[in-house]
Design an enzyme around this catalytic site. Structure first.
Site, short mmCIF file in Angstrom:
data_model
loop_
_atom_site.label_atom_id
_atom_site.label_comp_id
_atom_site.label_asym_id
_atom_site.label_seq_id
_atom_site.Cartn_x
_atom_site.Cartn_y
_atom_site.Cartn_z
N GLN A 171 0.83 -1.21 0.00
CA GLN A 171 0.00 0.00 0.00
C GLN A 171 0.86 1.25 0.00
OE1 GLN A 171 -3.76 0.43 2.30
NE2 GLN A 171 -2.65 1.97 3.48
N TYR A 211 -12.02 0.06 4.63
CA TYR A 211 -11.47 0.16 5.98
C TYR A 211 -10.86 -1.18 6.43
CZ TYR A 211 -14.02 4.55 6.94
OH TYR A 211 -14.50 5.83 6.94
N GLU A 250 1.27 1.53 9.73
CA GLU A 250 -0.20 1.40 9.75
C GLU A 250 -0.86 2.74 10.05
OE1 GLU A 250 -0.82 -1.22 8.53
OE2 GLU A 250 0.77 -2.58 9.13
N ARG A 310 -4.78 -3.19 12.89
CA ARG A 310 -4.86 -2.35 14.09
C ARG A 310 -5.57 -3.06 15.22
NH1 ARG A 310 -6.56 2.70 10.30
NH2 ARG A 310 -4.47 3.25 9.58
N LYS A 360 -17.54 1.65 2.67
CA LYS A 360 -16.61 1.60 3.80
C LYS A 360 -15.80 0.31 3.83
CE LYS A 360 -18.31 5.46 5.45
NZ LYS A 360 -17.53 6.72 5.38
N ARG A 372 19.00 -4.63 41.99
CA ARG A 372 20.02 -3.58 42.10
C ARG A 372 19.88 -2.80 43.40
NH1 ARG A 372 24.65 -1.33 39.37
NH2 ARG A 372 24.47 0.93 39.28
#
Length: 613
Positions: free
Chosen positions: A137, A276, A424, A283, A273, A308
């Site tokens: 992409q 998407y 992304e 994601r 849509k 430590r």
């Protein structure tokens, strides 16, 4: 479970308790983790101590990753691992292997974007690894701005083919994971052109290498990108790819939603849509896994700072104070533990919800929830990657100078976390989508008219989303009353108070204009919540997460050595520059120390000659 010196206990195998199973997302997920851990930690090719990656050439590091990828393919095919198990096995290697996109974005797009007929042909090939996939992409000139991508796919009616082209230098597909050397096929995002008309971006399955020779297909030009920042993603051969009249059959345009008929007729998608879906898939995965990245870093920091010792708080102390007991360390570490827990627990719900949506969508074609999931996952991606990238560096600093050593693991963890801020979708760019949704009913929606930046609003909104998700989960636990309820409640309190006391964007502090007395009370409550975890629950929570020596891969968290022993033996003694290994340069160093004599002598001779003149 083995332990080093003192009372340090670093797990060799995953810790199996009811609290652990809850944190890891349930019995099935925990059992899968145990199986994968067993398979990898005992297989020499996946050893994390036999090679120090920062000390070898990048080409050799990638070669090692490619061989590991091949071994994972064998394990998946022989043991019948699920696609999810395969993705989790890759993550356990701590190195983004070249086979990573196969089920993370390549197969998921084939499944969601192909017609049933196409899937019947191509998915078995991908599942059997007959083809190696990538997703193309991003371009040299366009990343987050997907709408203006320049790669074209022109329909040739006479030959029933699409012709893929890169018309400009800026249209070069760039940063394409696993494409520089590995991939044979790529899902190319390109503008569909029919009779000169632009129908927008669509997906085209394009063969880029010969399956028998691995050589590039005619018209395909590919280069591996070279080193990434901070020596990150050593196992990923990101590629630069151009197309010069590359022809593919019409049947290789992914056609679940939109199609081109043989006569050139364009059949529009039922829902605009649908595009998407590609990024939402990735994601949704990131929403949870970035939380695990943060928690692993916190575990390493805890194991080191609880070992430590440094300074004495007063002269009466016989021994130095353990670093974790200093307020400045607790104030940094405990909120990160709470935030990491929120990222994981709420992220698990995001992933489950999207998986359920996908299953329903594939059956019914119902896209009604897709835009909501798009916004959810955008917010989750921005929020989780911002917190994790900053959290890794915070933990490194909390470990002092030794945190800077490559063997501490913080450099590797940071390099593999910070890239997620931009891949992304750049967080500052895609983050604008959330405030736009929040403010869509307002007349003036430009960022300049708002009292806060879009990025600040995205982080603030995500604070609320994660607080709400964490609170709902806690309410369920309050009904069930498990033995670990007190620990989860204490983590929720720290998370809730932290996002009020220390907002993720400085401008948000102005959004809560409390009187001084209330500010002081908030700070006191925040500090008390942190101290409660540190004093009563911190050790048990770390034990429940149970990150193993193999998973942490840090000299600061070895099962059979103290951090000092590991740093000295694995770092200093085994360094490729220790001992006599640099002896070929010793004469040069000796000569350099004597250089002044020659220069002074030459200067003196020149002075004598000038005096005689």
């Amino acid at each position: 479970m083995a332990s080093g010196s003192g009372d340090r206990k670093i797990p060799i195998d995953p810790v199996n308790t009811p609290f652990s199973i809850f944190l890891w997302g349930g019995r099935d997920k925990f059992d899968r983790r145990e199986d994968i851990h067993e398979a990898l930690s005992k297989n020499p090719i996946f050893s994390k101590t036999s090679v120090v990656l920062p000390s070898i050439a990048r080409k050799d590091a990638w070669t090692r990753a490619a061989l590991q990828a091949r071994e994972l393919v064998r394990l998946k095919l022989e043991h019948g691992w699920t696609h999810t198990a395969f993705r989790e096995a890759i993550r356990l290697t701590d190195n983004m292997l070249p086979v990573q996109p196969q089920f993370r974005i390549f197969m998921s797009n084939l499944d969601r974007q192909m017609s049933d007929e196409q899937k019947a042909l191509w998915i078995p090939k991908a599942e059997r690894f007959e083809i190696f996939g990538s997703y193309a992409q991003t371009e040299l000139g366009h990343g987050s701005n997907v709408r203006d991508l320049e790669t074209t796919a022109t329909f040739d009616r006479e030959h029933d083919e699409f012709v893929i082209n890169s018309p400009t230098l800026s249209s070069t597909k760039y940063w394409i994971g696993t494409t520089g050397v590995w991939a044979t096929h790529s899902i190319v995002v390109a503008k569909l052109l029919i009779d000169g008309k632009n129908y927008g971006n669509h997906l085209f399955l394009t063969q880029i290498r010969d399956l028998d020779t691995q050589r590039l297909m005619p018209g395909v030009e590919i280069y591996e990108l070279g080193p990434k920042a901070f020596q990150g993603m050593l196992g990923t051969d990101n590629g630069a790819m151009q197309f010069h009249n590359v022809r593919i059959p019409r049947s290789q345009m992914l056609a679940r939603n939109a199609q081109v008929l043989s006569d050139g007729t364009y059949v529009e998608p039922k829902n605009q849509k649908h595009s998407y879906g590609s990024m939402v898939t990735v994601r949704a995965i990131m929403a949870e896994i970035t939380g695990w990245d943060l928690l692993k870093v916190v575990a390493v920091c805890y194991h080191y700072t609880s070992f430590r010792k440094q300074f004495r708080k007063d002269r009466s102390q016989e021994t130095e104070t353990t670093v974790i007991d200093y307020a400045s360390v607790k104030q940094r570490l405990v909120p990160l533990l709470a935030k990491g827990t929120a990222l994981v627990l709420v992220g698990q719900n995001v992933t489950r919800g999207y998986d359920a949506y996908t299953a329903n969508n594939l059956k019914t074609g119902d896209f009604s929830q897709l835009e909501d999931f798009h916004l959810q996952t955008v917010g989750a991606k921005v929020y989780s990657t911002e917190i994790t990238s900053h959290g890794v560096e915070t933990c490194r600093i909390a470990c002092g100078g030794h945190g800077y050593h490559a063997l501490s693991g913080f450099g590797r963890m940071y390099a593999n976390a910070v890239n997620a801020v931009t891949y992304e979708g750049d967080n500052y760019v895609i983050g604008q989508q959330v405030p736009r949704a929040i403010l869509k009913h307002f007349k003036n929606r430009t960022e300049g008219s708002l009292p806060y930046t879009c990025h600040a609003l995205t982080m603030a909104h995500s604070d609320f989303v994660y607080w709400k998700g964490f609170r709902e989960l806690l309410q369920t636990l309050e009904q069930e009353r498990p033995a670990y309820l007190e620990q989860v409640t204490s983590l929720f309190h720290v998370f809730a108070l932290s996002i009020l006391h220390n907002p993720h964007h400085p401008s948000l502090a102005q959004a809560l204009p409390l009187p001084f007395a209330q500010q002081r009370s908030l700070r006191a409550a925040h500090d008390a919540a942190i101290e409660n975890i540190a004093a009563n629950h911190l050790a048990s929570i770390i034990v429940a997460y149970g990150f193993t020596e193999y998973e942490m891969d840090s000299a600061l968290a070895r099962a059979d050595k103290t951090p000092y022993e590991a740093l000295f033996e694995e770092g200093a003694r085994r360094s490729e520059m220790s001992g006599n290994s640099m002896s070929h340069l010793w004469p040069m160093m000796v000569d350099t120390r004597q250089m002044w004599k020659r220069i002074d002598g030459a200067r003196g001779q020149k002075g004598n000659m000038q005096a005689k003149l």
